[in-house]
Design a protein around this motif. Sequence first.
Motif, PDB file in Angstrom:
ATOM      1  N   VAL A  63     -11.586  -6.176   3.534  1.00 23.78           N
ATOM      2  CA  VAL A  63     -10.858  -5.765   4.736  1.00 23.78           C
ATOM      3  C   VAL A  63     -10.217  -4.394   4.515  1.00 23.78           C
ATOM      4  O   VAL A  63     -10.282  -3.512   5.384  1.00 23.78           O
ATOM      5  N   ILE A  64      -9.605  -4.196   3.350  1.00 18.32           N
ATOM      6  CA  ILE A  64      -8.973  -2.910   3.062  1.00 18.32           C
ATOM      7  C   ILE A  64     -10.008  -1.799   3.041  1.00 18.32           C
ATOM      8  O   ILE A  64      -9.802  -0.716   3.603  1.00 18.32           O
ATOM      9  N   ARG A  65     -11.130  -2.051   2.416  1.00 18.44           N
ATOM     10  CA  ARG A  65     -12.177  -1.027   2.352  1.00 18.44           C
ATOM     11  C   ARG A  65     -12.742  -0.713   3.731  1.00 18.44           C
ATOM     12  O   ARG A  65     -13.060   0.440   4.039  1.00 18.44           O
ATOM     13  N   GLU A  66     -12.862  -1.726   4.575  1.00 17.23           N
ATOM     14  CA  GLU A  66     -13.339  -1.491   5.938  1.00 17.23           C
ATOM     15  C   GLU A  66     -12.359  -0.616   6.714  1.00 17.23           C
ATOM     16  O   GLU A  66     -12.765   0.253   7.491  1.00 17.23           O
ATOM     17  N   LEU A  67     -11.055  -0.844   6.499  1.00 14.82           N
ATOM     18  CA  LEU A  67     -10.045  -0.015   7.169  1.00 14.82           C
ATOM     19  C   LEU A  67     -10.152   1.437   6.706  1.00 14.82           C
ATOM     20  O   LEU A  67     -10.043   2.371   7.514  1.00 14.82           O
ATOM     21  N   ILE A  68     -10.361   1.627   5.409  1.00 23.35           N
ATOM     22  CA  ILE A  68     -10.504   2.990   4.882  1.00 23.35           C
ATOM     23  C   ILE A  68     -11.723   3.664   5.486  1.00 23.35           C
ATOM     24  O   ILE A  68     -11.669   4.815   5.950  1.00 23.35           O
ATOM     25  N   GLU A  69     -12.841   2.955   5.499  1.00 22.90           N
ATOM     26  CA  GLU A  69     -14.089   3.526   6.011  1.00 22.90           C
ATOM     27  C   GLU A  69     -14.008   3.853   7.493  1.00 22.90           C
ATOM     28  O   GLU A  69     -14.644   4.797   7.969  1.00 22.90           O
ATOM     29  N   SER A  70     -13.205   3.090   8.233  1.00 23.79           N
ATOM     30  CA  SER A  70     -13.077   3.322   9.669  1.00 23.79           C
ATOM     31  C   SER A  70     -12.049   4.400  10.008  1.00 23.79           C
ATOM     32  O   SER A  70     -11.880   4.758  11.174  1.00 23.79           O
ATOM     33  N   GLY A  71     -11.344   4.897   8.986  1.00 17.22           N
ATOM     34  CA  GLY A  71     -10.335   5.922   9.226  1.00 17.22           C
ATOM     35  C   GLY A  71      -9.061   5.392   9.841  1.00 17.22           C
ATOM     36  O   GLY A  71      -8.329   6.140  10.497  1.00 17.22           O
ATOM     37  N   ASP A  72      -8.760   4.117   9.628  1.00 14.45           N
ATOM     38  CA  ASP A  72      -7.556   3.517  10.203  1.00 14.45           C
ATOM     39  C   ASP A  72      -6.306   4.219   9.658  1.00 14.45           C
ATOM     40  O   ASP A  72      -6.166   4.415   8.451  1.00 14.45           O
ATOM     41  N   PRO A  73      -5.386   4.637  10.553  1.00 17.62           N
ATOM     42  CA  PRO A  73      -4.189   5.362  10.095  1.00 17.62           C
ATOM     43  C   PRO A  73      -3.312   4.544   9.153  1.00 17.62           C
ATOM     44  O   PRO A  73      -2.549   5.107   8.367  1.00 17.62           O
ATOM     45  N   PHE A  74      -3.417   3.218   9.218  1.00 19.41           N
ATOM     46  CA  PHE A  74      -2.620   2.352   8.354  1.00 19.41           C
ATOM     47  C   PHE A  74      -2.893   2.626   6.879  1.00 19.41           C
ATOM     48  O   PHE A  74      -2.011   2.471   6.029  1.00 19.41           O
ATOM     49  N   VAL A  75      -4.117   3.038   6.570  1.00 21.15           N
ATOM     50  CA  VAL A  75      -4.496   3.275   5.175  1.00 21.15           C
ATOM     51  C   VAL A  75      -4.798   4.755   4.909  1.00 21.15           C
ATOM     52  O   VAL A  75      -5.457   5.085   3.931  1.00 21.15           O
ATOM     53  N   ALA A  76      -4.310   5.639   5.756  1.00 23.37           N
ATOM     54  CA  ALA A  76      -4.611   7.068   5.603  1.00 23.37           C
ATOM     55  C   ALA A  76      -4.099   7.607   4.274  1.00 23.37           C
ATOM     56  O   ALA A  76      -4.774   8.405   3.611  1.00 23.37           O
ATOM     57  N   VAL A 129      -5.838   8.797  -2.190  1.00 21.15           N
ATOM     58  CA  VAL A 129      -5.653   8.594  -3.631  1.00 21.15           C
ATOM     59  C   VAL A 129      -7.014   8.661  -4.313  1.00 21.15           C
ATOM     60  O   VAL A 129      -7.962   7.992  -3.910  1.00 21.15           O
ATOM     61  N   ARG A 130      -7.121   9.450  -5.357  1.00 27.60           N
ATOM     62  CA  ARG A 130      -8.432   9.752  -5.946  1.00 27.60           C
ATOM     63  C   ARG A 130      -8.973   8.642  -6.836  1.00 27.60           C
ATOM     64  O   ARG A 130     -10.179   8.558  -7.055  1.00 27.60           O
ATOM     65  N   ASP A 131      -8.111   7.811  -7.383  1.00 29.32           N
ATOM     66  CA  ASP A 131      -8.544   6.754  -8.305  1.00 29.32           C
ATOM     67  C   ASP A 131      -7.823   5.470  -7.938  1.00 29.32           C
ATOM     68  O   ASP A 131      -6.672   5.256  -8.333  1.00 29.32           O
ATOM     69  N   ALA A 132      -8.489   4.620  -7.165  1.00 31.11           N
ATOM     70  CA  ALA A 132      -7.878   3.377  -6.693  1.00 31.11           C
ATOM     71  C   ALA A 132      -8.750   2.183  -7.069  1.00 31.11           C
ATOM     72  O   ALA A 132      -9.954   2.175  -6.812  1.00 31.11           O
ATOM     73  N   THR A 133      -8.120   1.191  -7.667  1.00 31.94           N
ATOM     74  CA  THR A 133      -8.778  -0.063  -8.010  1.00 31.94           C
ATOM     75  C   THR A 133      -8.201  -1.163  -7.135  1.00 31.94           C
ATOM     76  O   THR A 133      -6.978  -1.228  -6.936  1.00 31.94           O
ATOM     77  N   PHE A 134      -9.059  -2.033  -6.620  1.00 34.85           N
ATOM     78  CA  PHE A 134      -8.618  -3.105  -5.734  1.00 34.85           C
ATOM     79  C   PHE A 134      -8.933  -4.458  -6.362  1.00 34.85           C
ATOM     80  O   PHE A 134     -10.043  -4.666  -6.870  1.00 34.85           O
ATOM     81  N   LEU A 174       0.850  -1.193   0.000  1.00 35.32           N
ATOM     82  CA  LEU A 174       0.000   0.000   0.000  1.00 35.32           C
ATOM     83  C   LEU A 174       0.885   1.242   0.000  1.00 35.32           C
ATOM     84  O   LEU A 174       2.056   1.178   0.396  1.00 35.32           O
ATOM     85  N   PRO A 175       0.363   2.388  -0.415  1.00 36.12           N
ATOM     86  CA  PRO A 175       1.138   3.626  -0.311  1.00 36.12           C
ATOM     87  C   PRO A 175       1.516   3.914   1.146  1.00 36.12           C
ATOM     88  O   PRO A 175       0.673   3.805   2.047  1.00 36.12           O
TER      89      PRO A 175
END
Length: 231
Positions: free
Chosen positions: A178-191, A196-201, A96-97
């Motif tokens: 799992v990654i999307r849940e981390l993003i939605e929860s504001g987890d600093p690991f995926v801050a 990033v404006r255009d991300a494909t998973f 991840l970035p």
Amino acid sequence: MIPGFWLRGESWNAIVPAIEAAGHRTHPVTPPGLDAVDDDRSDIGLADHVAAVVALIDRLGKPVVLVGHSGGGAVAHSVVDARPDAVARVIYVDSLPLGAGVAINEELPVVDGEIPLPDWSFFGDEDLVDMDDEIRAEFRAKAVPTPARVATDPQVLRDSRRYDVPITVIACEFSVDVIRELIESGDPFVAELARVRDATFVHLPTGHWPQFTKPAELSSTIVEALTQVDG
């Protein structure tokens, strides 16, 4: 194509033919300090790995797609920050970035200024999915110690245009949900990822080294991601 820790450019060998057969040119990178086991890598840091890839892009003189595996994803993200107009897309392979000020991994055991490939017991079960004894032996035989500062130096980022460069995340150990849940929860690991404006998973279920465990699947996933590049 930027490898993760302990790996040289040749670690991409199993997937390069399929990518090139699809009409793409590949440029596997061997990072500074990993040419040979007996290299002096004591003074090599994360910035040196970034500078090597930036220099390659500058020599090529046209927009590229970066592929970064594991710790190589942090290098790729810093390269995007340095050359946002020269990168058409970034493909993160089980990576991840990495955000500014964060180190790739400060927990890896350092020996005399470098990080040898640890015993397999150091890694989690999710890392080692599909890593049979033959793959493990081949990996260990080719592994080169990573310069300690590459793992411990903080990421340096300056240009917010990095968020405009599209990315593909190939998730292996964890599902896309799992990654999307981390993003939605504001987890600093995926801050950083969240900005990033255009991300494909894409989920490629295997362990942390899909270039060894699922090379056909990884190459086809990368080729599919390349179809999303404009022009």
